[in-house]
Structure formats: structure tokens, C-alpha cells
Design an enzyme around this catalytic site. Sequence first.
Site, PDB file in Angstrom:
ATOM      1  N   GLN A 206     -31.740  27.179  33.916  1.00 57.22           N
ATOM      2  CA  GLN A 206     -32.188  26.019  33.160  1.00 57.22           C
ATOM      3  C   GLN A 206     -31.160  25.493  32.156  1.00 57.22           C
ATOM      4  O   GLN A 206     -31.132  24.283  31.891  1.00 57.22           O
ATOM      5  CB  GLN A 206     -33.512  26.338  32.467  1.00 57.22           C
ATOM      6  CG  GLN A 206     -34.640  26.578  33.461  1.00 57.22           C
ATOM      7  CD  GLN A 206     -35.974  26.832  32.799  1.00 57.22           C
ATOM      8  OE1 GLN A 206     -36.279  26.314  31.744  1.00 57.22           O
ATOM      9  NE2 GLN A 206     -36.793  27.666  33.450  1.00 57.22           N
TER      10      GLN A 206
ATOM     11  N   CYS B 281     -34.539  26.350  23.914  1.00 59.86           N
ATOM     12  CA  CYS B 281     -33.275  25.654  23.710  1.00 59.86           C
ATOM     13  C   CYS B 281     -33.461  24.462  22.781  1.00 59.86           C
ATOM     14  O   CYS B 281     -33.474  23.302  23.208  1.00 59.86           O
ATOM     15  CB  CYS B 281     -32.659  25.194  25.027  1.00 59.86           C
ATOM     16  SG  CYS B 281     -30.920  24.720  24.823  1.00 59.86           S
TER      17      CYS B 281
ATOM     18  N   ASP C 185     -38.855  33.815  26.328  1.00 56.99           N
ATOM     19  CA  ASP C 185     -39.531  32.672  25.714  1.00 56.99           C
ATOM     20  C   ASP C 185     -40.987  32.950  25.373  1.00 56.99           C
ATOM     21  O   ASP C 185     -41.564  32.278  24.520  1.00 56.99           O
ATOM     22  CB  ASP C 185     -39.469  31.462  26.653  1.00 56.99           C
ATOM     23  CG  ASP C 185     -38.051  30.953  26.857  1.00 56.99           C
ATOM     24  OD1 ASP C 185     -37.176  31.297  26.051  1.00 56.99           O
ATOM     25  OD2 ASP C 185     -37.827  30.197  27.831  1.00 56.99           O
TER      26      ASP C 185
ATOM     27  N   LYS D 124     -35.275  30.378  21.193  1.00 50.74           N
ATOM     28  CA  LYS D 124     -35.647  30.721  22.566  1.00 50.74           C
ATOM     29  C   LYS D 124     -34.583  30.157  23.520  1.00 50.74           C
ATOM     30  O   LYS D 124     -34.657  29.005  23.947  1.00 50.74           O
ATOM     31  CB  LYS D 124     -37.030  30.166  22.888  1.00 50.74           C
ATOM     32  CG  LYS D 124     -38.145  30.799  22.055  1.00 50.74           C
ATOM     33  CD  LYS D 124     -39.514  30.256  22.431  1.00 50.74           C
ATOM     34  CE  LYS D 124     -40.608  30.862  21.570  1.00 50.74           C
ATOM     35  NZ  LYS D 124     -40.761  32.307  21.755  1.00 50.74           N
ATOM     36  N   THR D 125     -33.597  30.983  23.822  1.00 48.28           N
ATOM     37  CA  THR D 125     -32.491  30.568  24.685  1.00 48.28           C
ATOM     38  C   THR D 125     -32.215  31.646  25.720  1.00 48.28           C
ATOM     39  O   THR D 125     -32.619  32.803  25.561  1.00 48.28           O
ATOM     40  CB  THR D 125     -31.208  30.328  23.866  1.00 48.28           C
ATOM     41  OG1 THR D 125     -30.757  31.585  23.319  1.00 48.28           O
ATOM     42  CG2 THR D 125     -31.446  29.346  22.723  1.00 48.28           C
ATOM     43  N   ALA D 126     -31.491  31.269  26.773  1.00 48.74           N
ATOM     44  CA  ALA D 126     -31.091  32.255  27.777  1.00 48.74           C
ATOM     45  C   ALA D 126     -30.183  33.310  27.159  1.00 48.74           C
ATOM     46  O   ALA D 126     -30.213  34.478  27.548  1.00 48.74           O
ATOM     47  CB  ALA D 126     -30.381  31.558  28.940  1.00 48.74           C
ATOM     48  N   ALA D 127     -29.363  32.893  26.178  1.00 52.56           N
ATOM     49  CA  ALA D 127     -28.490  33.852  25.502  1.00 52.56           C
ATOM     50  C   ALA D 127     -29.304  34.894  24.746  1.00 52.56           C
ATOM     51  O   ALA D 127     -28.909  36.062  24.666  1.00 52.56           O
ATOM     52  CB  ALA D 127     -27.557  33.115  24.542  1.00 52.56           C
TER      53      ALA D 127
ATOM     54  N   CYS E 287     -26.625  28.422  21.088  1.00 57.83           N
ATOM     55  CA  CYS E 287     -26.949  27.056  21.484  1.00 57.83           C
ATOM     56  C   CYS E 287     -25.649  26.256  21.574  1.00 57.83           C
ATOM     57  O   CYS E 287     -25.147  25.780  20.553  1.00 57.83           O
ATOM     58  CB  CYS E 287     -27.901  26.428  20.462  1.00 57.83           C
ATOM     59  SG  CYS E 287     -28.539  24.824  20.987  1.00 57.83           S
TER      60      CYS E 287
END
Length: 551
Positions: free
Chosen positions: A183, A301, A437, A445-448, A480
Amino acid sequence: MAFKPLDDDIAVSPQITLEDVAEATRQGYRSIISNRPDGEEAGQLPAAAIRAEAARHGLAFTHIPIVSGKATEADTAAMARALETLPGPTLAFCRSGMRSTTLWALARAGKGTPETLIGKAGAAGYDITGLAPRLRPAAPPRAFDVVIVGGGSAGIATAASILKRNAKVTIAIVDPAQDHYYQPGWTLVGAGVFRPEATRRAQADVMPKGVTWVQVATTGFDPDRNLVELADGGSLAYDVLVAAPGLRLAWEKIDGLEQTLGRNGVTSNYRYDLAPFTHRLVRETRSGRALFTQPPMPIKCAGAPQKAMYLSCDLWRKAGVLPKIDVAFHNAGPTLFGVPTYVPALMDYIEAYGIDLRLQSNLVAVDGDRRVATFAQTKDGATETIEREYDMLHVVPPQVSHDWVAKSPLAAANGFIDVDEATLRHPRYPNVFGLGDGAATSNAKTAAAARQQAPVVAVNVLAALEGKAPVADYDGYGSCPLTVERGKIVLAEFGYGGKLLPTFPKWLIDGTRPTRLAWFLKERMLPPLYWQGMLKGHELLARPHRIDAAS
């Protein structure tokens, strides 16, 4: 009111009155269950009033509200617990008594034949023949060392990290999705940098070797019995549960939005199929007004809403049409970005692109046919509704926990999975962990964030399987990459409380200003790091911090 007995322990009824509570007491009932949500119709007696009247008469009271036709496995489990623990006999009610009868039958499934349960309900005037398949005794649940709910980045990365350390652990991943998406790449799809196909792979191709993929939706958690409930009526037993269910994009919370998405100039990079439409709209827009929105937190994100705007402005600037476009950013929050250190660099671009920054301005409705967006604008404590015409509208939807998560015993007050922010373990169920998330943590709330959380959860899960306390903790890290123009990024990296947590030395990448190296990282390095690293259990720059290690 005539109460309708289903068996010796329970009767059901349509909506009761305060006088009916007294009558129930006279007839010997010792507890009351309300299965009706408050506010279902005008003049409806609220559950709190019935609770107070029940207490006055010495009756126990429980509220298990069910939307008509939408009873979940978690609701059934709650009804079963109530029938087991409340003093009997019990009176249950809803609008007509049908929901209470349905929950009673489902709660009793396996303790009597379907024909018997259907017959008792029929004798009371309720036809539940359609429940017959769900009333048959369930097969014994399949058992695993670890059950992971959610096959997104957090769930798969956790499974891969566990198996890297101990390939003998039996793991089930529960997720019905056929496809898996990167995403973070959708922002670049919307800018024409990535092809949408580059952000999608078959779920089967990213599932870690050695796990059992249960391709069914989850409908509830029963942590008191160490069970995960499934949409097909089955369940899975676990020694340790990892809850990574993600969140839900609540498009419906913006009036009129669902009817106009993908047309009438309305788009969103938060959907795979709409990100290419964003790029098309940007290319076609040569004048007029372009609005970009950001809803209240939490969202995944949090920089993505403005990333879409900056990249669009950059394309318009290069095409020579930016002066003809009135660009506005309507952010429901009080600040441009939650970590003040990065705001100056972003404000430079707000000013350079001539963006009308409107804070505390929340999109509440869209009229696609008229091309009008409605905002709730707050200023000096007062809120007014304003309408703005648009030629292009990029929308970010409100984001909430899944209903079945919010109703579960694992939920925090905000509906997300309750966890300790450091160990990511549930505060009431020591064999349950949550991340991604869907967790009620205060990090971005991020993929990282999921990349950093997964190894922490993995080692803590392995400790839990051995009956030990958590051994690793998470500092709230999230990243981010704010794409302020094609070729430059402000690389925001921070943890709990907005503490700066840069990965690279400042001389290499200064995250407080736009750099080309940060763009190279996002465009070229992060996608393979995701597909070939994170999802494979390779913990590059993500080794878990040991609690007993020196800081």
C-alpha cells in the site's frame, strides 16, 4: 407483557417496560438480558433505565445489543457466557423477541439437536428453521501453537520472523484475501511513478512456507477459551494469538462519497483501483479548484493525504498550469503534521505551491453531481458547515476498527486491539499480542511501524510459548517518507511522543529537509525491502530491542 418461555431457564419477550421488570420479578425471573441496541426507534426505553429498574428489584442485568440480522460469533459467545453466569431463570428481550431467540439457539448449539431447539422456538412463536445448519454440533477446532489473524504486512512478517527462529512452531494465518498489496506504493501510483500492478501480488505467493493459510474471514475472538471464531462456523484453537486484523476504511461516514468515488472528479489513493484514476485526474485538470482532505486520526500513513497533494502540485507546476489551479488542503487536525520538527520543511512547500491550508476542516459530505464538498470547519471553538465547489477532489476516508474487533473482549476503549505499547502484549490476556494498524498503540500506523513491531512480537510469542515474560520492546518507531515533489522526500522518522528516531546519520539523510537520497530510498529500496525482506523474515534495520539490553 406475555413472556414466552423457551425452556425452564429462559423466556423471551418483545421490548419490555419498567412495569414489565416488576412483573418479571413477581414471576420469579432473576436476571434480564437486553439484546436491543439503544436508539433503534423513537421513544424506546434505554438499557440504562431498565438496568436501574432491574437493580431496584434485585435482578441482574446484561446488555448484549444486536443489530437485526447481524449477530456475530462474538455475540453468540457473549450470550452463552451470560446464560451460564447469570442467575436463572432469565428474561431476554429485543424489539420482537426474535434476536433473543436466535442468540439463545446459537448459544445452545451442540447442547441439543437442531430439531429440538427449532421446535422450542416454534412453540414460542419464532421460526428459526433457517438456523438449522448453524445449530449442528461444531467439529473440534483445529489447534496450532500460534494463530495469526490478518495476512497483511504485520501478520505475515510476524509469522516469517517466528519461523526464522523456530521452524517447528505450528502457525495458522487467517485471512480470506486473494491478493496482497504494497500500500505505500499507491501514492506513487497516483503520481504516475509506479504501475499499479507493481504493488500487488497473489496472497499465496507471499504466504510464508510452513504456515497453514486459513482462507476464511474471522468473526470473533474468544480469548477465555483460546479460540478464534470463523465465518464458516468453525474455530481455531491456539496457545498464543497474534491479532493483526488491520483497520477498516469507513467510506460511508462521509455522506454521498460511496456513490461518487471514481467519477465526478472524486478519487483516493487509499484504494488500489482508484490510485490510477488520481493520476488521470491530475493530468486532465488544467484549471479550477483541487481539494485534498485528511480525516481525524487515527489513519494509516498520516502523511499520505498531503503526499498526494504535493505530487499533484509538482506535476501541475511542471506542466505550467499550477497558477490556474486553486489548491486547498482540508485537514481535520489542528496541525499540518503531528511532529513539529518536520513542519517547517512542509510549510515551505505549502507556500511554494500556493496551497490554501485549512486546519480543523473535516469533510462530511460530497455531492458528486453538483461537484460540491461540504466541510465542518472549526475556528475559535465554533464549528460551521461550509460548501466548496471543486473540479478535483482527493478524499481520505475516516478509518475505524472492524466491528467484530471492537465488540470483542480484546478491544480497548477505542475499538482497536488493546496492547501494552512496549511489549505489544494484551494487558488482560498474557498469551495474546497485537500489532499493525489494528492495534491500539499511539504510534503512526505505517508499514515501517509494522516492520519494527513484527520481530518484537515474534520473540515475545516464542517466550510466551515457553511460559516466559516478554523479552523485547517496541519504541513506537514509524516512518513517513513525505514526497514533497518528484525526486525529493522529507523522511520523517519518529517514535512514541514524537521522539525523533532517524535511521541514518544526519550527514547522509537529514530528515528535516527534502533530499534526493530519501526519494531513492522510497522508490528503489523500500519495495524490495518489503517483498524480499520484511515478508520473508529478514529483519534488516529491524532487529528487536531486548528489554534487558542496554539502551
